[in-house]
Design an enzyme around this catalytic site. Structure first.
Site, PDB file in Angstrom:
ATOM      1  N   LYS A   8       3.043  11.061  -3.632  1.00 16.91           N
ATOM      2  CA  LYS A   8       1.961  10.389  -4.361  1.00 16.91           C
ATOM      3  C   LYS A   8       0.991  11.383  -4.988  1.00 16.91           C
ATOM      4  CE  LYS A   8      -1.648   6.934  -3.406  1.00 16.91           C
ATOM      5  NZ  LYS A   8      -2.119   6.051  -2.323  1.00 16.91           N
ATOM      6  N   ASP A  32     -12.693   5.091   2.238  1.00 13.76           N
ATOM      7  CA  ASP A  32     -11.261   5.179   2.559  1.00 13.76           C
ATOM      8  C   ASP A  32     -10.801   6.624   2.445  1.00 13.76           C
ATOM      9  OD1 ASP A  32      -8.516   5.153   2.670  1.00 13.76           O
ATOM     10  OD2 ASP A  32      -8.230   3.572   1.195  1.00 13.76           O
ATOM     11  N   ASP A  49       0.871  -1.175   0.000  1.00 15.65           N
ATOM     12  CA  ASP A  49       0.000   0.000   0.000  1.00 15.65           C
ATOM     13  C   ASP A  49       0.903   1.217   0.000  1.00 15.65           C
ATOM     14  OD1 ASP A  49      -1.677   2.118   0.493  1.00 15.65           O
ATOM     15  OD2 ASP A  49      -2.320   1.433   2.476  1.00 15.65           O
TER      16      ASP A  49
HETATM   17  N1  LIG Z   1      -6.058   9.593  14.947  1.00 20.84           N
HETATM   18  C1  LIG Z   1      -6.089  10.286  13.812  1.00 20.84           C
HETATM   19  N2  LIG Z   1      -6.926  11.329  13.674  1.00 20.84           N
HETATM   20  C2  LIG Z   1      -6.962  12.042  12.529  1.00 20.84           C
HETATM   21  N3  LIG Z   1      -6.187  11.799  11.475  1.00 20.84           N
HETATM   22  C3  LIG Z   1      -5.318  10.777  11.543  1.00 20.84           C
HETATM   23  C4  LIG Z   1      -5.226   9.965  12.706  1.00 20.84           C
HETATM   24  N4  LIG Z   1      -4.277   9.026  12.491  1.00 20.84           N
HETATM   25  C5  LIG Z   1      -3.813   9.238  11.254  1.00 20.84           C
HETATM   26  N5  LIG Z   1      -4.414  10.295  10.682  1.00 20.84           N
HETATM   27  C6  LIG Z   1      -4.210  10.862   9.346  1.00 20.84           C
HETATM   28  O1  LIG Z   1      -4.371   9.824   8.408  1.00 20.84           O
HETATM   29  C7  LIG Z   1      -3.559  10.082   7.258  1.00 20.84           C
HETATM   30  C8  LIG Z   1      -2.788   8.848   6.915  1.00 20.84           C
HETATM   31  O2  LIG Z   1      -3.686   7.831   6.689  1.00 20.84           O
HETATM   32  P1  LIG Z   1      -3.292   6.581   5.806  1.00 20.84           P
HETATM   33  O3  LIG Z   1      -2.027   6.002   6.285  1.00 20.84           O
HETATM   34  O4  LIG Z   1      -4.491   5.726   5.714  1.00 20.84           O
HETATM   35  O5  LIG Z   1      -3.069   7.321   4.427  1.00 20.84           O
HETATM   36  P2  LIG Z   1      -2.212   6.846   3.208  1.00 20.84           P
HETATM   37  O6  LIG Z   1      -2.542   5.443   2.912  1.00 20.84           O
HETATM   38  O7  LIG Z   1      -0.823   7.212   3.431  1.00 20.84           O
HETATM   39  O8  LIG Z   1      -2.766   7.817   2.088  1.00 20.84           O
HETATM   40  P3  LIG Z   1      -3.588   7.506   0.770  1.00 20.84           P
HETATM   41  O9  LIG Z   1      -4.335   6.255   0.974  1.00 20.84           O
HETATM   42  O10 LIG Z   1      -4.492   8.709   0.657  1.00 20.84           O
HETATM   43  O11 LIG Z   1      -2.612   7.498  -0.303  1.00 20.84           O
HETATM   44  C9  LIG Z   1      -2.663  11.230   7.621  1.00 20.84           C
HETATM   45  O12 LIG Z   1      -3.150  12.415   7.004  1.00 20.84           O
HETATM   46  C10 LIG Z   1      -2.798  11.318   9.124  1.00 20.84           C
HETATM   47  O13 LIG Z   1      -2.652  12.646   9.564  1.00 20.84           O
HETATM   48 MG   LIG Z   2      -4.216   4.506   1.952  1.00 16.11          MG
END
Ligand SMILES: Nc1ncnc2c1ncn2[C@@H]1O[C@H](COP(=O)(O)OP(=O)(O)OP(=O)(O)O)[C@@H](O)[C@H]1O
Ligand SMILES: [Mg+2]
Lengths: 567, 466
Positions: A70, A170, A8
């Protein structure tokens, strides 16, 4: 065969997983964590740093660290690290190499195959660039998998017996994806996917940042928006604050020595309440409604028929998300078991299915959809620029569809078949994937000649287009590898040796000379000229005299215009 | 039941007419056997069959007549069926016509023939055939519906109308039929009836992908029946509800959605000259925005602007004023920015000349046309300012300068005295500089040209004031 892993590749964080010994397993990085920040940088001694170290470095050296790459995937935008410039593909590849290295170490065997997930709403260019990044990192990319589909796969594997409609929501760091699926008898059918590939946690951070910057400026008169280092620290704090507000009602931000004011260090000192934060960012959540509507409409499902809404992605931890969904759809959503890992786990499941690790007869089967509308350009309304749909978006793939067309003018002897991808009803507003001509059509009155155009779209995103002229049975077609970015790029250097090349050598030379001088031509003409030149070379290489003749004439005409002959 | 449908049932291993959940079960079971990953060809076959059947088995029309037994007829019917499957309706109709020679006036054949003739684009023949069918089956509603359809499509509106009536009386209620009937009623001056039919359709139909276009058409026709302010208000209210209730289905449309509004603006603009109507339109525009959104980002804005022009022009409080003109200039700017500026100044100056009245109107605009007010408020400060006079002079100077480049404009035409007033730096009317009448200025005196600089820094040495 070596092992295939699922990755991912997120905007903020990257995770990898594998399917072995009959179960999903997360892959841990050298820090012993399953989550790796999606950050890449060059340290002070000129070495690459990736992951946690790059993220830490970002606070001190934002100018030589890249985050959220990304978001730029699919564009040519250069990213400057220190003094050198990199493409998004190169930086994504660095990140993937890092994953490949730690996965090999973790699994104790070389890993060179991967299933990489992308937002469902990634377009063809963005998918292609993701594959290129994977290849640069030394992976054979077995499949590009839609993220919500992956999340659903991971969920589905644990709920094989269920019969339900599930909406996967998501909201990650940089993208928003929504997918509706139906589970039935161990088969998971994706009914529709949609989203907004420019909406995620990052946008919440930025709004909060802007608020903090505004407050600071009001208080001190100092504008920090140009100060990269201050910005990096505020961004970091803004994200921390956002995350803290998911659990508590208010958060106190204190950044000492953010800048120097009148010779003394000034601090940023601000308290933000959850209510404040939610008012500030309300508009962002509203942007999720339209994709939800579209997906429901495409799936032909109403709110009442949805059984579960599953939340995936870090940003769904914000309490306002669940509240908004309850408001909008009237359904109480539930969190996936691991909101941050389920996409990687799903990708690993898909990897297991492809590699045969998972026996399809006993396990989950999945069917997916194509996320974009595909069609040809026609002249239905006299504008000559209609998008005539052959395969609508959100149709189960693989799929083959045939449509019948007729000539649009009296005594028309050739037809140009142009293949487009996109949602606009105006063809040229969409993305052109390829084109070909049907020639030697018997000259007859308008509408008398009929043509069947077939589109076949397979699981790997390869679209085959063919056209048959009904009266003579003549057939022609192209293969468009969407996963590799439109028409297969062809090596055209061999045209000089082709038969008949002599006739056209002068024209091609003139065109190439013009093209090599950047200021010589207006942009629009430039594109047409390059295209005509390539087409002519192609026709020569294929030994197609008729095509060469026609393309050569087009090219001559363009040259006449280019030389000031007027339009 | 066509061969395709039969084959689909067989492929799914089902008996014809199987229930929807059996169909679904069968499909999902077969997907396991032929997963898309492993057997894409087979999977596609199954999928095609499933899609054909999944929304319930195709409605098999309860046929009122049965086919004649004659083997010649059966053979011809088989040919006709094959032809019509290939969409060759004309050839199919020919086969049925041939069959009629073996079984003259057989109602089964007449019905089939009329239907095919409609499809083949031969409405006149279809009407004749339907008439024959009426003779042998006088209480069969479709016979009248087909005749109506045939006459109407051939342009014989008068003849079509009674056929529609009769079919309706006999209980024919097909959706397309009813929309056509309403149109025919309109054409025959039976507006009440048309409106009634459309109401009935709009009320009773459940909208889906296949008929939502007709819904828009019906509303567009409804709009034509609005005669006064209250009718328009009621219409807009209902249309707005329809739009928000069906926004998912309507996505992808744009021009069609605004058609009723455009109809009012173009055909019946006088109905828009009421603030109450305008405010409803403003609300409606928001619903439109929700549907159209980024597909065509400027579309709704353009519609709003167009509606605003019309409303302002028609609103008796503003129709004689310069405000509609100001709207024109501000909302529809010329590509030449200076030209736009000139237009803007010219209009503003005219309005400022009648400051009392304009101020009152501006207040009305603020409350009744907020959309317009948003666009002009940056220019309207000058109406309120305490130093309005000073501002006024400044604007006049700018206007004077631009008026040398651009023709047209109302300000000088209406207030010719303004044209002769000096404008400071340079007289606008001719480019000759001032001639000194008083004594020569001192080096440190303010320059007589009015620039505000000292003489020595400005015109001294240019030989003007010697
Ligand atoms: N407890 C929380 N409350 C609010 N936001 C959060 C929390 N924990 C993580 N995040 C936010 O979630 C985001 C990261 O989520 P995730 O890892 O699912 O995204 P990603 O897979 O990197 O991104 P994408 O899927 O959009 O490419 C970040 O913006 C982070 O600030
Ligand atoms: Mg993601």
């Amino acid at each position: 065969m070596s092992r295939t892993i699922g990755i991912d590749l997120g905007t903020s964080t990257t995770e990898a997983a594998v399917y072995r010994d009959g179960k999903k397993e997360l892959i841990f990085n050298p820090d012993g964590l399953a989550i790796t920040p999606s950050a890449v940088g060059i340290d002070e001694s000129g070495n690459w740093v990736v992951g946690e170290r790059a993220r830490a470095q970002y606070l001190m050296l934002p100018e030589s660290t890249a985050i959220e790459v990304k978001r730029k995937t699919g564009t040519d935008e250069a990213i400057t690290l220190g003094r050198a410039r990199y493409t998004p593909i190169e930086l994504q590849a660095k990140l993937l190499s890092y994953v490949r290295a730690y996965a090999s170490a973790y699994l104790g065997e070389s890993v060179d195959r991967a299933v990489i997930s992308v937002p469902a709403y990634f377009n063809d260019m963005q998918r292609r660039d993701t594959i290129r990044a994977g290849e640069l990192a030394g992976f054979t990319v077995e499949r590009i998998l839609n993220e919500p589909t992956a999340a659903a796969l991971s969920y589905g594997l644990d709920h094989m017996e269920e019969e339900s409609h599930v909406l996967v929501y998501d909201l990650g760091g940089g993208t928003f994806d929504v997918t509706l699926l139906e589970m039935f008898d161990g088969v998971l059918e994706v009914k529709a996917s949609g989203g907004d590939n420019q909406l995620g946690g990052k946008d919440f951070d930025e709004l909060l940042m802007e608020h903090l910057l505004g407050r600071f400026q009001d208080r001190t008169g100092k504008n920090l928006r140009k100060d990269r280092r201050a910005l990096a620290r505020i961004k970091d704090e803004a994200e921390k604050c956002k995350i803290a507000l998911s659990d508590s009602e208010s958060f106190h931000i204190l950044i000492p020595a953010i800048c120097v004011l009148g010779g003394v260090p000034a601090e940023l000192d601000e308290t933000v309440t959850r209510a404040q934060f939610e008012t500030l960012t309300k508009g962002l959540l509203q942007r999720t409604h339209e994709p939800i509507d579209t997906v429901l409409a495409d799936a032909g499902i109403t709110e009442n028929e949805i059984d579960h809404v599953i939340l995936v992605g870090g940003s769904t931890r914000m309490p306002m998300v669940a509240r908004d969904i309850l408001d909008y759809l009237g359904i109480e959503p539930v969190h996936a078991v691991h909101p941050e890992y389920s996409v990687a786990e799903g990708a690993a499941v898909q990897a297991g299915i492809i590699s045969g690790e998972i026996d399809p007869a006993e396990s989950l089967i999945m069917t997916d959809v194509n996320p974009y509308t595909l069609g040809v350009r026609t002249d239905d309304d006299g504008s000559g620029d209609c998008m005539n749909v052959v395969i609508p978006r959100n149709v189960t793939i693989p799929v083959t569809r045939t449509e019948r067309y007729t000539t649009c003018r009296d005594y028309q002897t050739e037809v140009l078949v142009e293949v487009y991808q996109g949602e606009s009803r105006i063809a040229t507003h969409n993305h052109r994937l390829g084109k070909f001509y049907i020639r030697s059509i018997p000259a007859r009155p308008v509408g008398a000649e009929e043509l069947d155009i077939s589109f076949s779209y397979d699981l790997n995103g390869i679209l085959k287009v063919s056209a048959v002229l009904l009266s003579t049975g003549m057939e022609k077609g192209i293969e468009i590898d969407m996963a590799k970015g439109g028409e297969k790029a062809q090596d055209l250097s061999g045209w000089k040796e082709a038969e008949g090349a002599k006739t056209w050598r002068a024209v091609i030379r003139t065109a190439e000379r013009l093209l090599s001088r950047p200021q010589a031509l207006p942009e629009a003409l430039r594109g047409s000229l390059r295209e005509a030149t390539d087409e002519l070379k192609k026709a020569l290489i294929h030994g197609n005299r008729e095509d060469a003749e026609a393309e050569g004439d087009t090219l001559r005409e363009l040259l006449r215009i280019a030389k000031g002959g007027g339009v | 039941m066509t061969e395709d449908v039969q084959r689909s049932y067989a492929l799914l291993g089902l008996d014809p007419g199987a229930a929807p959940d059996e169909i679904k079960k069968a499909y999902f079971r077969l997907v396991r056997v032929h997963p898309p990953e492993k057997e894409p060809e087979e999977f596609q076959e199954i999928r095609r069959a499933y899609e054909m059947l999944k929304d319930g088995p195709p409605v098999v029309e309860e046929e009122r007549f049965s086919a004649p037994e004659d083997p010649n007829v059966l053979c011809l019917l088989e040919q006709a069926r094959r032809r019509s499957e290939r969409k060759e309706y004309r050839a199919a109709a020919d086969c049925v016509a041939d069959a009629l020679t073996f079984a003259p006036d057989h109602p089964f054949l007449l019905l089939l023939l009329a239907r095919l003739q409609i499809r083949a684009g031969n409405p006149r023949k279809a009407a004749n055939t339907a008439k024959k069918l009426q003779k042998c089956a006088p209480d069969f509603s479709e016979a009248y519906a087909l005749a109506a359809n045939g006459y109407y499509a051939s342009g014989w509106y008068k003849k079509a109308f009674p056929e529609y009536k009769k079919a309706y009386e006999l209980g024919y209620r097909d959706f397309d039929f009813l929309t056509d009937y309403a149109d025919a009623a309109d054409d025959n001056g039976a507006c009440e009836l048309a409106a009634m039919l459309r109401r009935e359709l709009l009320k009773n139909t459940k909208w889906d992908q296949s008929n939502i276009d007709s819904a828009l058409y019906l509303y567009r026709s409804e709009a034509e029946h609005c005669k006064d302010e209250s009718a328009v208000l009621a219409f807009l209210e209902e249309y707005g509800q329809f739009l928000s209730a069906n926004r998912r289905l309507l996505r992808g449309q744009s021009v069609e959605l605004a058609a009723p509004l455009m109809f009012f603006a173009v055909e019946k603009p006088q109905l828009l000259g009421f603030p109450s109507v305008y405010s409803k339109i403003d609300t409606l525009a928001e619903s439109l925005e929700r549907i159209v959104r980024d597909m065509e980002p400027d579309f709704v804005e353009n519609v709003r602007i167009f509606m605003l022009f019309t409303s302002l022009r028609m609103d008796s409080d503003f129709s004689d004023s310069d405000w509609p003109l100001l709207a024109q200039v501000v909302l529809n700017p010329n590509e030449d920015g200076r030209m736009t500026r000139y237009g803007l100044l010219d209009t503003l100056l005219c309005l400022l000349k009648e400051r009392e009245q304009s101020l009152a109107q501006l207040e009305a605009i603020r409350s009744q046309y907020p959309f317009f007010y948003q666009h002009i408020k940056e220019y309207c400060g000058v109406f309120y300012r305490d130093k309005a006079e000073e501002q006024f002079e400044k604007l006049k100077r700018e206007h004077a300068r631009l008026s040398e480049q651009y023709a047209g404009g109302q300000f000088y035409k209406r207030y010719p005295e303004e044209k002769t007033l000096p404008r400071g730096v340079l007289a606008y009317s001719d480019s000759k500089p001032f001639v000194r009448e008083t004594k020569k200025p001192g080096r440190n005196d303010p320059c007589p040209c009015g620039s505000g600089l000292k003489f020595k820094r400005c015109c001294l040495g240019k030989g003007i004031y010697d």
